[in-house]
Design a protein around this motif. Structure first.
Motif: not given
Length: 149
Positions: A46-50, A136-141
Motif C-alpha cells: 500500500v502506498q499513499g493509502g492506495e 519504481p515510483p512515477t511522478s506524482p503529478t
C-alpha cells in the motif's frame, strides 16, 4: 415502486462489466483501491493509502466479483494471500494495456459521495506477481502506465 435511495449500487455491476470487457478483449484488468481498515490486502504494498491490484485470471484464483466484496487469492512476493476489498473502496477498474476503464468516487469516511475526490491512479502500486519486484515510483503529478513482463 423502489425509490432511488433503495436501489442497489450500480458499482458492482459496472465493475463486473468492465472486468468482462477487459478479459474478452485480451486486456489485463486492474482495480485501484482506497485502503482503510475494511480492506484486506498486503499492507507492505500500500502506498499513499492506495493499492492497485491485478485481478486477471492469470494473477488470481477463486475470484469472486460480488455485490459487496471482491475476493480472491493471489501471490505477493511469492507468498499466497487472501484478498478482500469492499466494493465501495474500489476507486477504478481499467485495462493495464491502454488505461481504458472507469473511476468511482470513494470518500475517506467509508461512504460513497458524489463530491468525493479521486486520487491519481499510480500503476507502480500494482499487485506483484511471483518473482516480480514493485515498480519504481512515477511522478506524482502525472500517472503513467508501465507494462510489467
Amino acid at each position: 415502486m423502489i425509490s432511488a435511495t433503495e436501489l442497489p449500487s450500480t458499482r458492482p455491476y459496472l465493475i463486473r462489466a468492465l472486468y468482462d470487457w477487459c478479459s474478452e478483449n485480451g486486456f489485463t484488468p486492474y482495480v485501484a483501491v482506497k485502503v482503510d481498515n475494511s480492506v484486506q490486502v498486503p499492507r507492505e504494498y500500500v502506498q499513499g493509502g492506495e493499492i492497485v491490484l491485478n485481478v486477471s485470471m492469470d494473477a488470481t484464483s477463486s475470484l469472486k466479483l460480488g455485490n459487496e466484496f471482491i475476493e480472491f487469492k493471489a501471490r505477493f512476493g511469492g507468498k499466497p494471500r487472501d484478498i478482500m476489498v469492499p466494493i465501495q473502496r474500489v476507486m477504478a477498474i481499467y485495462a493495464r494495456e491502454n488505461g481504458q476503464g472507469m473511476a468511482f468516487p470513494v470518500s475517506d469516511d467509508d461512504t460513497s459521495s458524489s463530491s468525493a475526490t479521486l486520487s491519481a491512479v499510480n500503476v507502480h502500486n500494482a499487485a506483484v506477481e511471483e518473482g516480480d519486484e514493485p515498480l519504481p515510483p512515477t511522478s506524482p503529478t502525472r500517472p503513467t502506465l508501465k507494462r510489467v513482463k
